[in-house]
Design a protein around this motif. Sequence first.
Motif, PDB file in Angstrom:
ATOM      1  N   ILE A 134       0.863  -1.178   0.000  1.00 32.14           N
ATOM      2  CA  ILE A 134       0.000   0.000   0.000  1.00 32.14           C
ATOM      3  C   ILE A 134       0.897   1.225   0.000  1.00 32.14           C
ATOM      4  CG2 ILE A 134      -1.589   1.373   1.399  1.00 32.14           C
ATOM      5  CD1 ILE A 134      -2.937  -1.174   2.277  1.00 32.14           C
ATOM      6  N   ILE A 135       0.662   2.129  -0.938  1.00 30.87           N
ATOM      7  CA  ILE A 135       1.457   3.346  -1.046  1.00 30.87           C
ATOM      8  C   ILE A 135       0.538   4.558  -0.942  1.00 30.87           C
ATOM      9  CG2 ILE A 135       3.279   2.263  -2.406  1.00 30.87           C
ATOM     10  CD1 ILE A 135       1.975   3.549  -4.904  1.00 30.87           C
ATOM     11  N   GLU A 136       1.103   5.681  -0.529  1.00 34.07           N
ATOM     12  CA  GLU A 136       0.325   6.899  -0.376  1.00 34.07           C
ATOM     13  C   GLU A 136       0.400   7.712  -1.657  1.00 34.07           C
ATOM     14  OE1 GLU A 136      -0.018   8.816   3.664  1.00 34.07           O
ATOM     15  OE2 GLU A 136       1.063  10.394   2.605  1.00 34.07           O
ATOM     16  N   ALA A 137      -0.714   8.240  -2.089  1.00 31.32           N
ATOM     17  CA  ALA A 137      -0.771   9.014  -3.325  1.00 31.32           C
ATOM     18  C   ALA A 137       0.193  10.194  -3.273  1.00 31.32           C
ATOM     19  CB  ALA A 137      -2.192   9.521  -3.563  1.00 31.32           C
ATOM     20  N   GLY A 138       0.870  10.444  -4.386  1.00 32.70           N
ATOM     21  CA  GLY A 138       1.767  11.586  -4.496  1.00 32.70           C
ATOM     22  C   GLY A 138       3.174  11.332  -4.031  1.00 32.70           C
ATOM     23  N   ARG A 139       3.476  10.119  -3.567  1.00 34.95           N
ATOM     24  CA  ARG A 139       4.825   9.800  -3.094  1.00 34.95           C
ATOM     25  C   ARG A 139       5.697   9.307  -4.243  1.00 34.95           C
ATOM     26  NH1 ARG A 139       5.752  11.660   2.206  1.00 34.95           N
ATOM     27  NH2 ARG A 139       3.632  11.959   3.029  1.00 34.95           N
ATOM     28  N   GLU A 140       6.944   9.717  -4.204  1.00 35.75           N
ATOM     29  CA  GLU A 140       7.904   9.251  -5.204  1.00 35.75           C
ATOM     30  C   GLU A 140       8.347   7.842  -4.831  1.00 35.75           C
ATOM     31  OE1 GLU A 140      12.257  10.559  -7.083  1.00 35.75           O
ATOM     32  OE2 GLU A 140      11.095  11.962  -5.843  1.00 35.75           O
ATOM     33  N   LEU A 141       8.331   6.950  -5.825  1.00 29.04           N
ATOM     34  CA  LEU A 141       8.644   5.553  -5.559  1.00 29.04           C
ATOM     35  C   LEU A 141       9.992   5.173  -6.158  1.00 29.04           C
ATOM     36  CD1 LEU A 141       5.199   3.852  -6.347  1.00 29.04           C
ATOM     37  CD2 LEU A 141       6.024   4.768  -4.170  1.00 29.04           C
ATOM     38  N   PRO A 142      10.749   4.315  -5.476  1.00 25.73           N
ATOM     39  CA  PRO A 142      11.982   3.778  -6.047  1.00 25.73           C
ATOM     40  C   PRO A 142      11.632   2.700  -7.079  1.00 25.73           C
ATOM     41  CG  PRO A 142      11.590   2.809  -3.896  1.00 25.73           C
ATOM     42  CD  PRO A 142      10.510   3.836  -4.102  1.00 25.73           C
ATOM     43  N   PRO A 143      12.593   2.248  -7.876  1.00 23.04           N
ATOM     44  CA  PRO A 143      12.324   1.157  -8.827  1.00 23.04           C
ATOM     45  C   PRO A 143      11.860  -0.090  -8.073  1.00 23.04           C
ATOM     46  CG  PRO A 143      14.407   2.227  -9.312  1.00 23.04           C
ATOM     47  CD  PRO A 143      13.971   2.767  -7.998  1.00 23.04           C
ATOM     48  N   LEU A 144      10.799  -0.729  -8.587  1.00 25.39           N
ATOM     49  CA  LEU A 144      10.209  -1.884  -7.912  1.00 25.39           C
ATOM     50  C   LEU A 144       9.957  -2.997  -8.924  1.00 25.39           C
ATOM     51  CD1 LEU A 144       7.546   0.025  -5.757  1.00 25.39           C
ATOM     52  CD2 LEU A 144       9.691  -0.990  -4.941  1.00 25.39           C
ATOM     53  N   PRO A 145      10.018  -4.255  -8.476  1.00 27.09           N
ATOM     54  CA  PRO A 145       9.730  -5.374  -9.389  1.00 27.09           C
ATOM     55  C   PRO A 145       8.259  -5.364  -9.815  1.00 27.09           C
ATOM     56  CG  PRO A 145       9.963  -6.151  -7.117  1.00 27.09           C
ATOM     57  CD  PRO A 145      10.401  -4.714  -7.125  1.00 27.09           C
ATOM     58  N   GLU A 146       7.992  -5.765 -11.061  1.00 26.20           N
ATOM     59  CA  GLU A 146       6.628  -5.780 -11.587  1.00 26.20           C
ATOM     60  C   GLU A 146       5.732  -6.752 -10.826  1.00 26.20           C
ATOM     61  OE1 GLU A 146       5.102  -3.971 -13.856  1.00 26.20           O
ATOM     62  OE2 GLU A 146       6.881  -2.713 -14.077  1.00 26.20           O
ATOM     63  N   SER A 147       6.361  -7.721 -10.142  1.00 27.17           N
ATOM     64  CA  SER A 147       5.580  -8.726  -9.419  1.00 27.17           C
ATOM     65  C   SER A 147       4.911  -8.167  -8.165  1.00 27.17           C
ATOM     66  CB  SER A 147       6.488  -9.895  -9.018  1.00 27.17           C
ATOM     67  OG  SER A 147       7.555  -9.430  -8.194  1.00 27.17           O
ATOM     68  N   LEU A 148       5.332  -6.970  -7.713  1.00 22.83           N
ATOM     69  CA  LEU A 148       4.779  -6.386  -6.497  1.00 22.83           C
ATOM     70  C   LEU A 148       3.483  -5.640  -6.820  1.00 22.83           C
ATOM     71  CD1 LEU A 148       5.281  -5.837  -3.428  1.00 22.83           C
ATOM     72  CD2 LEU A 148       6.309  -3.664  -4.140  1.00 22.83           C
ATOM     73  N   ALA A 149       2.362  -6.159  -6.347  1.00 24.34           N
ATOM     74  CA  ALA A 149       1.081  -5.472  -6.543  1.00 24.34           C
ATOM     75  C   ALA A 149       1.084  -4.164  -5.757  1.00 24.34           C
ATOM     76  CB  ALA A 149      -0.060  -6.368  -6.081  1.00 24.34           C
ATOM     77  N   LEU A 150       0.484  -3.125  -6.329  1.00 23.66           N
ATOM     78  CA  LEU A 150       0.485  -1.817  -5.685  1.00 23.66           C
ATOM     79  C   LEU A 150      -0.939  -1.297  -5.524  1.00 23.66           C
ATOM     80  CD1 LEU A 150       3.453   0.017  -7.460  1.00 23.66           C
ATOM     81  CD2 LEU A 150       3.432  -1.021  -5.188  1.00 23.66           C
ATOM     82  N   ILE A 151      -1.236  -0.870  -4.291  1.00 24.67           N
ATOM     83  CA  ILE A 151      -2.523  -0.240  -3.984  1.00 24.67           C
ATOM     84  C   ILE A 151      -2.231   1.191  -3.548  1.00 24.67           C
ATOM     85  CG2 ILE A 151      -4.539  -0.255  -2.483  1.00 24.67           C
ATOM     86  CD1 ILE A 151      -4.094  -3.275  -2.131  1.00 24.67           C
ATOM     87  N   GLU A 152      -2.847   2.152  -4.207  1.00 26.19           N
ATOM     88  CA  GLU A 152      -2.662   3.559  -3.846  1.00 26.19           C
ATOM     89  C   GLU A 152      -3.832   4.022  -2.984  1.00 26.19           C
ATOM     90  OE1 GLU A 152      -1.267   7.041  -6.618  1.00 26.19           O
ATOM     91  OE2 GLU A 152      -3.464   7.011  -6.575  1.00 26.19           O
ATOM     92  N   VAL A 153      -3.504   4.735  -1.893  1.00 27.14           N
ATOM     93  CA  VAL A 153      -4.536   5.259  -0.987  1.00 27.14           C
ATOM     94  C   VAL A 153      -4.263   6.739  -0.720  1.00 27.14           C
ATOM     95  CG1 VAL A 153      -4.955   3.033   0.131  1.00 27.14           C
ATOM     96  CG2 VAL A 153      -3.212   4.590   1.067  1.00 27.14           C
ATOM     97  N   PRO A 154      -5.280   7.499  -0.311  1.00 26.97           N
ATOM     98  CA  PRO A 154      -5.053   8.921   0.003  1.00 26.97           C
ATOM     99  C   PRO A 154      -4.143   9.123   1.206  1.00 26.97           C
ATOM    100  CG  PRO A 154      -7.387   8.459  -0.344  1.00 26.97           C
ATOM    101  CD  PRO A 154      -6.698   7.144  -0.279  1.00 26.97           C
ATOM    102  N   ALA A 155      -4.240   8.243   2.216  1.00 26.96           N
ATOM    103  CA  ALA A 155      -3.425   8.356   3.430  1.00 26.96           C
ATOM    104  C   ALA A 155      -3.084   6.956   3.914  1.00 26.96           C
ATOM    105  CB  ALA A 155      -4.167   9.133   4.512  1.00 26.96           C
ATOM    106  N   ALA A 156      -1.800   6.735   4.209  1.00 26.84           N
ATOM    107  CA  ALA A 156      -1.340   5.387   4.521  1.00 26.84           C
ATOM    108  C   ALA A 156      -1.699   4.934   5.935  1.00 26.84           C
ATOM    109  CB  ALA A 156       0.172   5.298   4.316  1.00 26.84           C
ATOM    110  N   ARG A 157      -1.664   5.847   6.899  1.00 23.30           N
ATOM    111  CA  ARG A 157      -1.917   5.417   8.290  1.00 23.30           C
ATOM    112  C   ARG A 157      -3.334   4.870   8.482  1.00 23.30           C
ATOM    113  NH1 ARG A 157       1.325   5.403  12.314  1.00 23.30           N
ATOM    114  NH2 ARG A 157       3.351   6.411  12.209  1.00 23.30           N
ATOM    115  N   PRO A 158      -4.376   5.569   8.051  1.00 20.73           N
ATOM    116  CA  PRO A 158      -5.705   4.969   8.151  1.00 20.73           C
ATOM    117  C   PRO A 158      -5.810   3.655   7.384  1.00 20.73           C
ATOM    118  CG  PRO A 158      -5.870   7.322   7.704  1.00 20.73           C
ATOM    119  CD  PRO A 158      -4.429   6.944   7.533  1.00 20.73           C
ATOM    120  N   ALA A 159      -5.099   3.556   6.266  1.00 16.65           N
ATOM    121  CA  ALA A 159      -5.125   2.318   5.477  1.00 16.65           C
ATOM    122  C   ALA A 159      -4.477   1.169   6.240  1.00 16.65           C
ATOM    123  CB  ALA A 159      -4.425   2.536   4.137  1.00 16.65           C
TER     124      ALA A 159
END
Length: 515
Positions: free
Chosen positions: A76-101
């Motif tokens: 789970i990642i927070e919207a608007g954050r810069e991400l490092p290079p990641l493997p395609e196998s890692l599923a990504l969920i974007e949320v408005p705020a990470a702590r409540p998530a």
Amino acid sequence: MTNPPPRHTERTLASLLAGLDGARLLRGDPSLTIAAVHHDSRLVVPGALYVAIPGFNVDGHRFLPEAAAAGASAAIIEAGRELPPLPESLALIEVPAARPALSAASAWFYGHPSRELVVIGITGTDGKTTTSHLLTYALEAAGARVGRLGTVDTYLPGETGHVTARMTTPEAPEVHRLLRRMADAHCDYAIVESTSHGLALHRLDHVDYDVSILTNITSDHLDFHKTFEAYRDAKARLFAALEFAHDKGVPKHAVVNADDPSANYMLSFTNARPVRYGLEARDAEIVARNIILRPDGTAFRIVTPAGMAEVDLQLPALFNVMNALAAASGALAVGAPLQDIARGLAACPGVPGRMERISAGQPFEVIVDYAHTGDAVRKVLEVLRDVCQGRLIIVVGAAGERDPGRRFGVGRAAAEGADFAIFTNEDPRSEDPAAIVREIGRHAESAGRQRGTDFLDIEDRREAIARALSMARYGDIVVIAGKGHEKSIVYGTESIPWDDREVAREELARLGYRA
């Protein structure tokens, strides 16, 4: 730590997404099954969901590659954050705020365990832990099975375990893991100490409370909350939570200390049935009468809409009468019989590190207490003054990287309430320990006390304790305040093993006193 398999829940990304407000699956298979939930990349196991939290010092998004390398299948990642290079196998969920998530994902993973328990939350500046212990005994006396999550320990029927983290409220995955254990142990009630930090940082967002209890609110933690109003609003979240909690067929109750100026403010956040306790307020419906204070305990009559009962506490001091009233109010709110409540309150032996006597055959009293704010130190000294036959000596400090106002409060309280004070270290963290100690001393000087005559600055905590014990004579009381039950002291970022109680015993032994 690998999370134990949760019960009663479908653990696919699709089912998780259904409960995450504003979430978007950026990539990955919705049928993917999750094996664990973590926000610490060092704990990630194969198949885990990693939640990247933007922290105060480091951003969890930096550790996404490490989480992926450890086997995380989704993040789970927070919207608007810069991400490092990641493997395609890692599923990504974007949320408005990470702590409540993180809170939502934790409750989801463990099958929403708080919906299977009657949950009683306790908040306040002082008295949370003592109230939670008293409430445990009151409910158990009524025949209930009780779990407890708090400062000193976690508790389930037949077992107890110390919390290793130096916080009252753990992060959300640990909260729901422990609640799941309580539900699976067939507990009727879960008592959750709910701190302002835990509430403000969304660690408790998805705990379904049935009863909220306020002990009191005084100025504290302003290093984090910045203003008293923000601090009070954080605690008010516990009462607002009653409005959104899952309906378990149990009436919701809001229990407040009617003597506290913030009582009605807390009640304004909820439509739950109000329950007011107190000693002075006219609108208090649960009160104590005929109070008898003793050095070893307190007796009083509790008067309630359900009747009256005599209570004989093993805990001294008027503030523990208030804690007992808070516990009794919570127990009455869930339907416990008053006579059982009184019996349970009387059975509670106290709380480790709260007014705990250290006895090694010495001719003076040694008390270890958790008091670490000016108000708490003042209360402890007032209680001990009433039973002290000689000098009242205190060893106390103030933590680094915390509200600097504590230093003023502790220094003034010690200056006004003790015959002699020794100011010392208490978790200096990254601050200069000597500077903190000197600052407390300056506040004592501003209250008219004289360095060397009325107080000493001794940076080393062991040396400070040893000095206080060596000064004590027959009839004196030495109170070692600030750490109570804690098992470590923090210098910089390093946590060093430490226990005031054990150090006191060791230094008493050096003086020739042995139990």
